[in-house]
Design a protein around this motif. Structure first.
Motif, PDB file in Angstrom:
ATOM      1  N   ARG A   2       0.823  -1.203   0.000  1.00 12.41           N
ATOM      2  CA  ARG A   2       0.000   0.000   0.000  1.00 12.41           C
ATOM      3  C   ARG A   2       0.863   1.262   0.000  1.00 12.41           C
ATOM      4  O   ARG A   2       0.343   2.356  -0.090  1.00 12.41           O
ATOM      5  CB  ARG A   2      -0.953  -0.037   1.181  1.00 12.41           C
ATOM      6  N   ASP A   3       2.178   1.074   0.104  1.00 14.01           N
ATOM      7  CA  ASP A   3       3.141   2.164  -0.019  1.00 14.01           C
ATOM      8  C   ASP A   3       3.743   2.068  -1.421  1.00 14.01           C
ATOM      9  O   ASP A   3       4.356   1.055  -1.760  1.00 14.01           O
ATOM     10  CB  ASP A   3       4.235   2.025   1.036  1.00 14.01           C
ATOM     11  N   PRO A   4       3.597   3.094  -2.252  1.00 18.71           N
ATOM     12  CA  PRO A   4       4.077   2.999  -3.629  1.00 18.71           C
ATOM     13  C   PRO A   4       5.590   2.879  -3.779  1.00 18.71           C
ATOM     14  O   PRO A   4       6.075   2.560  -4.864  1.00 18.71           O
ATOM     15  CB  PRO A   4       3.562   4.285  -4.281  1.00 18.71           C
ATOM     16  N   GLN A   5       6.346   3.096  -2.714  1.00 19.43           N
ATOM     17  CA  GLN A   5       7.800   2.974  -2.768  1.00 19.43           C
ATOM     18  C   GLN A   5       8.306   1.649  -2.202  1.00 19.43           C
ATOM     19  O   GLN A   5       9.510   1.460  -2.030  1.00 19.43           O
ATOM     20  CB  GLN A   5       8.453   4.134  -2.001  1.00 19.43           C
ATOM     21  N   GLN A  58      18.470   6.732   3.479  1.00 19.44           N
ATOM     22  CA  GLN A  58      17.439   5.773   3.870  1.00 19.44           C
ATOM     23  C   GLN A  58      16.363   6.419   4.740  1.00 19.44           C
ATOM     24  O   GLN A  58      16.662   7.127   5.690  1.00 19.44           O
ATOM     25  CB  GLN A  58      18.051   4.596   4.613  1.00 19.44           C
ATOM     26  N   THR A  59      15.139   6.134   4.403  1.00 21.67           N
ATOM     27  CA  THR A  59      13.986   6.591   5.158  1.00 21.67           C
ATOM     28  C   THR A  59      13.440   5.428   5.958  1.00 21.67           C
ATOM     29  O   THR A  59      13.384   4.307   5.457  1.00 21.67           O
ATOM     30  CB  THR A  59      12.893   7.085   4.184  1.00 21.67           C
ATOM     31  N   VAL A  60      13.021   5.686   7.180  1.00 20.81           N
ATOM     32  CA  VAL A  60      12.365   4.641   7.952  1.00 20.81           C
ATOM     33  C   VAL A  60      10.937   4.544   7.440  1.00 20.81           C
ATOM     34  O   VAL A  60      10.193   5.523   7.449  1.00 20.81           O
ATOM     35  CB  VAL A  60      12.373   4.955   9.463  1.00 20.81           C
ATOM     36  N   ARG A  61      10.581   3.373   6.957  1.00 21.57           N
ATOM     37  CA  ARG A  61       9.216   3.118   6.478  1.00 21.57           C
ATOM     38  C   ARG A  61       8.390   2.663   7.675  1.00 21.57           C
ATOM     39  O   ARG A  61       8.730   1.698   8.345  1.00 21.57           O
ATOM     40  CB  ARG A  61       9.203   2.055   5.384  1.00 21.57           C
ATOM     41  N   LYS A  62       7.314   3.390   7.946  1.00 19.58           N
ATOM     42  CA  LYS A  62       6.459   3.092   9.101  1.00 19.58           C
ATOM     43  C   LYS A  62       5.040   2.817   8.626  1.00 19.58           C
ATOM     44  O   LYS A  62       4.562   3.448   7.693  1.00 19.58           O
ATOM     45  CB  LYS A  62       6.443   4.282  10.064  1.00 19.58           C
ATOM     46  N   ALA A  64       0.883  -6.180   8.549  1.00 21.77           N
ATOM     47  CA  ALA A  64       1.443  -4.890   8.963  1.00 21.77           C
ATOM     48  C   ALA A  64       2.919  -5.120   9.269  1.00 21.77           C
ATOM     49  O   ALA A  64       3.268  -5.899  10.162  1.00 21.77           O
ATOM     50  CB  ALA A  64       0.709  -4.369  10.193  1.00 21.77           C
ATOM     51  N   LEU A  65       3.778  -4.469   8.501  1.00 21.36           N
ATOM     52  CA  LEU A  65       5.219  -4.656   8.665  1.00 21.36           C
ATOM     53  C   LEU A  65       5.763  -3.821   9.817  1.00 21.36           C
ATOM     54  O   LEU A  65       5.274  -2.713  10.076  1.00 21.36           O
ATOM     55  CB  LEU A  65       5.943  -4.249   7.379  1.00 21.36           C
ATOM     56  N   PRO A  66       6.804  -4.326  10.477  1.00 24.13           N
ATOM     57  CA  PRO A  66       7.489  -3.482  11.456  1.00 24.13           C
ATOM     58  C   PRO A  66       8.212  -2.356  10.712  1.00 24.13           C
ATOM     59  O   PRO A  66       8.466  -2.459   9.512  1.00 24.13           O
ATOM     60  CB  PRO A  66       8.479  -4.437  12.116  1.00 24.13           C
ATOM     61  N   ASP A  67       8.522  -1.290  11.420  1.00 18.41           N
ATOM     62  CA  ASP A  67       9.286  -0.193  10.809  1.00 18.41           C
ATOM     63  C   ASP A  67      10.585  -0.755  10.252  1.00 18.41           C
ATOM     64  O   ASP A  67      11.213  -1.627  10.869  1.00 18.41           O
ATOM     65  CB  ASP A  67       9.606   0.878  11.849  1.00 18.41           C
TER      66      ASP A  67
END
Length: 121
Positions: A23-26, A59-63, A106-109
């Motif tokens: 659901r995150d396009p990246q 790097q970005t933390v994906r939350k 639901a993934l962890p950060d």
């Protein structure tokens, strides 16, 4: 990677490819699973094509990322996330999937990419 794959019995699990949508396009993913277990891998590809130095700095933390896995057999599974950059396992969690339906996880950060072991309960 060797630590992550060490106890996987993929040949015995008779896995088939999973269709993974984020659901995150990246974020994108790949995976395989059979009734007893499998694995999937997710990747933040927003820095694709950049040098390794740019990747490490940017790097970005994906939350709060949700992924849908299509192709999972119905049942309850233990999910074991593995930080591929640190070489360590993260906290495990459980998910229940229904036959023929996408299994939402639901993934962890995470940063960059993370691997996940799927083990049937």
């Amino acid at each position: 990677l060797a630590q992550f794959m060490a106890d996987m019995l993929l040949a015995q699990w008779n896995p088939t490819p999973l269709q993974i949508s984020s659901r995150d396009p990246q974020v994108r993913g790949w995976g395989v699973a059979g009734r007893a277990g499998g694995l999937f891998w997710v990747q933040d590809f927003s820095l694709e094509g950049k040098t390794i130095e740019e990747v490490r700095k940017g790097q970005t933390v994906r939350k709060g990322v949700l992924v849908d896995l299509l192709g999972m057999a119905g049942g309850t599974y233990t999910i074991r996330p593995y930080d591929t950059w640190q070489g360590t396992y993260l906290d495990t969690f459980s998910v229940t999937c229904a036959d023929g339906q996408p299994c939402t996880i639901a993934l962890p950060d995470f940063k960059a990419d993370t691997a996940f072991k799927i083990e049937s309960k």
